[in-house]
Structures are given as C-alpha cells and as structure tokens.
Design an enzyme around this catalytic site. Structure first.
Site, mmCIF file in Angstrom:
data_model
loop_
_atom_site.group_PDB
_atom_site.id
_atom_site.type_symbol
_atom_site.label_atom_id
_atom_site.label_comp_id
_atom_site.label_asym_id
_atom_site.label_seq_id
_atom_site.Cartn_x
_atom_site.Cartn_y
_atom_site.Cartn_z
ATOM 1 N N HIS A 1 8.846 1.227 3.382
ATOM 2 C CA HIS A 1 10.290 1.521 4.041
ATOM 3 C C HIS A 1 11.080 -0.231 4.705
ATOM 4 C CE1 HIS A 1 7.390 -1.585 6.522
ATOM 5 N NE2 HIS A 1 6.465 -0.839 6.464
ATOM 6 N N VAL B 1 10.876 -6.864 9.767
ATOM 7 C CA VAL B 1 12.597 -6.324 10.034
ATOM 8 C C VAL B 1 12.319 -5.160 11.042
ATOM 9 C CG1 VAL B 1 13.748 -4.628 8.662
ATOM 10 C CG2 VAL B 1 12.572 -6.041 7.952
ATOM 11 N N MET C 1 0.776 -1.173 0.293
ATOM 12 C CA MET C 1 -0.105 0.075 0.355
ATOM 13 C C MET C 1 1.164 1.086 -0.079
ATOM 14 S SD MET C 1 -2.976 -0.999 1.955
ATOM 15 C CE MET C 1 -2.659 -0.811 3.730
ATOM 16 N N GLY C 2 2.325 1.281 -0.661
ATOM 17 C CA GLY C 2 2.783 2.092 -0.379
ATOM 18 C C GLY C 2 3.748 2.738 1.237
ATOM 19 N N HIS D 1 9.632 -3.700 3.563
ATOM 20 C CA HIS D 1 9.004 -4.170 1.718
ATOM 21 C C HIS D 1 10.137 -4.195 1.200
ATOM 22 C CE1 HIS D 1 5.470 -0.372 3.196
ATOM 23 N NE2 HIS D 1 4.728 -1.694 3.249
ATOM 24 N N GLN E 1 -2.515 -11.488 8.518
ATOM 25 C CA GLN E 1 -2.857 -11.574 6.784
ATOM 26 C C GLN E 1 -2.281 -12.497 5.825
ATOM 27 O OE1 GLN E 1 -3.094 -7.824 5.122
ATOM 28 N NE2 GLN E 1 -0.751 -8.545 4.498
ATOM 29 N N LEU F 1 8.809 -2.691 12.224
ATOM 30 C CA LEU F 1 8.984 -1.491 10.964
ATOM 31 C C LEU F 1 7.349 -1.155 10.295
ATOM 32 C CD1 LEU F 1 11.576 -0.938 9.454
ATOM 33 C CD2 LEU F 1 11.502 0.039 11.051
ATOM 34 N N SER F 2 6.449 -0.060 10.301
ATOM 35 C CA SER F 2 5.411 0.194 9.854
ATOM 36 C C SER F 2 4.959 1.215 9.221
ATOM 37 C CB SER F 2 4.550 -0.448 10.712
ATOM 38 O OG SER F 2 3.130 0.179 10.975
HETATM 39 O O1 PAF Z 1 -0.210 -5.538 4.143
HETATM 40 C C1 PAF Z 1 -0.388 -5.014 2.999
HETATM 41 O O2 PAF Z 1 0.297 -4.005 2.657
HETATM 42 C C2 PAF Z 1 -1.960 -4.825 2.380
HETATM 43 O O3 PAF Z 1 -2.899 -5.336 3.549
HETATM 44 C C3 PAF Z 1 -1.698 -5.722 1.299
HETATM 45 C C4 PAF Z 1 -1.669 -7.162 1.536
HETATM 46 C C5 PAF Z 1 -0.581 -5.164 0.012
HETATM 47 C C6 PAF Z 1 -3.752 -5.406 0.779
HETATM 48 O O4 PAF Z 1 -3.933 -4.389 0.409
#
Ligand code: PAF
Length: 298
Positions: free
Chosen positions: A50, A192, A46-47, A53, A169, A200-201
């Site tokens: 950090h 991480v 979702m952008g 990702h 998730q 990290l979030s």
């Molecule tokens: O973890 C996330 O950033 C979101 O839940 C995802 C998996 C991209 C779905 O929108």
C-alpha cells in the site's frame, strides 16, 4: 542452488525490476552494484503493498543508488490462530506497485529458502520483545527478529527502511542492529494515513464498511492525547484516559492496550519526559489494528 531470475514490470526509471527467488541471485546483483560503488537501500515487506510501503521505497530511492525490496509472508511471526493463511497475497499487483515506485530488485524467497529443513536458530531481543505487541502476540517479535536478521545477511544493505507505524518493531530492530554490530543504518519513515487519519495497514482490508468507519477511533484517540500533550499535560494516566474517552463513541473498537512508554526502552511512564511513545492496539471486527505517535526530544 537453483536461480530463478525474471524481468519484472518496468520501474519508474524505465529499467525493468528484476525478480528473484534464490539467495545466490540476490547476492550476485548486490555484489555487482557494490563493485560499482553503488549504495543499497532495503525495504522488507510481507506484500499487500500500500502507499505506506511505497513511501518507504521512495525514501529508499533518495538514500541509495539501488533499492532492494523483499516480499515474504514470514510464518515465524504469526501465532497459532493468527492470519498467516488468510494474509492478503495480491502478488501481481504488489510487483507492479513496487516496480513503479522504483525497486530495482524484488526478492521473493520461498519458506524453505529462509528456513531450510532442520532450521532451529532464533533471534530474540530480550525485553523489548515482551511488551505491548509482544505481550499480546507471544513469539511474534522472535519471528520478526529472526527473519530480519536473515534478510539483512543476504541483502547486506547500507540502509534499512522501516515504518513508524510498527514503532515497536522498528525500535527492536534498531536495538538488534546495535547489539549484533550489523553494518546497516536503520531509518524510519512516518506513518502514511488515509484522509480521515486511519493508518495504512495491510490488515485494513479485513474491515467491513462499518468497521472501517469505526477504525478511525485509533487515530482520533491518539489525536486527543497529542492535543493534551501540546496543552502541557504530562500524566500518562490522563493521556490514556483521553484516548479511552474518545473510543467510547466507537462501540466496535475493543481495546487491546493503550500505552505511554519510553520510546527507547518501551518501559511504562507515569509522566511523559524525554521521548515518549504513545501506542494503541485494538480489535475492530476481524482486524487487529495498531497505531502510535512519538513525542518529545530525540
Ligand atoms: O513489517 C513487516 O512487514 C514485517 O514484520 C517484516 C519487517 C517485513 C518482517 O517480516
């Protein structure tokens, strides 16, 4: 469908990351790579990119010849009163970071690309969606499962990379992939952390300096539970008590849940046996933070 294709910033391999919006453009690139026998790894985001990702992208690079990432703040997974509007969207910086980490194709769909007018299909992973995060955020996982199903149908990757930080998730998507017979392998990357242990979030950006100091309570509590497990403790009550004891030193941390559950079914455990997930969620100032660790044989 209109196709917008833009050469983005330069990737680590010296090629340009291609940035697209249209579904047809994603399918064309993926189809071309596949025809050459190249495997595709996919990192949905979702952008607010950090290092967590970026570690997913690096792992993706190691498992496939091509890496596709998506950047889409999914309205369906935010409840009323949640932070959909204020969710950080530093697009230019996100693109640069993803390109430098080695993403070949960045897909940035608009809301109407994924949810055309009249869209009314939802994917629900029954049970796994309703506990822990799902209990606190009704509808959240229906939004996640729906968007991930759509993203997977468009990208059709060989490997999907998800982070352990969002353990529920990841579990739910693993289950969904099995149940819907989706031809993709789901892999998880470790959480991480900052040097002091904070996971990290993207939502850490909401913390003031003081709240940031308090936020370390989540990982410190989990460490206390992990130490007890190493010492032979198996009672979920005592593990949860150890986490809450640690949190007493952090008055700005407001518990949402402290849970010890089966890592596969997410059912609460009285005693740890098999593989367990120790998961916590708390509010620290305006941010709702989560963290976890898994323990025991896979
Ligand atoms: O973890 C996330 O950033 C979101 O839940 C995802 C998996 C991209 C779905 O929108």
């Amino acid at each position: 469908m209109a196709v917008r294709q833009a050469a983005g910033p330069v990737t680590r391999r010296g090629t340009r990351m291609v940035r697209v919006r249209a579904i047809a453009a994603v399918r064309r690139s993926v189809g071309r790579w596949r025809a050459r026998g190249e495997r595709i790894a996919f990192v949905p985001t979702m952008g607010a990119i950090h290092a967590g990702h970026l570690s997913l992208v690096r792992r993706a690079r190691a498992t496939a010849e091509r890496v596709v990432a998506s950047l889409f703040v999914n309205p369906l997974q935010f409840g009323p009163g949640e932070d959909f509007r204020s969710y950080p969207r530093p697009r230019r910086r996100d693109r640069e970071r993803l390109a430098a980490a080695g993403v070949d194709l960045l897909w940035e769909p608009a809301v109407t690309d994924l949810y055309p007018p009249g869209h009314c299909t939802r994917v629900r992973v029954v049970g796994l969606s309703d506990v822990l995060e799902g209990a606190s955020r009704p509808g959240h996982f229906e939004g996640v499962a729906t968007v991930v199903t759509a993203l997977l149908h468009v990208v059709s990757p060989d490997v999907l990379w998800l982070g352990q930080k969002d353990a529920q998730q990841a579990r739910l998507i693993e289950r969904m992939v099995v149940d819907l017979r989706l031809a993709v392998r789901v892999r998880r990357a470790p959480t991480v952390r900052e040097a002091d242990g904070l996971a990290l979030s993207s939502r850490n950006a909401y913390l003031s300096a003081d709240e940031r100091r308090q936020a370390v309570a989540l990982s410190r509590g989990l460490k206390a539970a992990s130490r007890l497990l190493h010492a032979g403790e198996r009672s979920a009550v005592r593990l949860r008590a150890a986490i809450r004891r640690t949190w007493r030193a952090y008055p700005k941390v407001r518990e949402d849940y402290v849970a010890v559950v089966d890592a596969s079914t997410l059912a609460p455990l009285a005693r740890v046996r098999g593989r367990a997930l120790v998961a916590v969620a708390a509010r620290v100032g305006p941010a709702r933070l989560i963290d976890n660790f898994e323990w025991g044989p896979r």
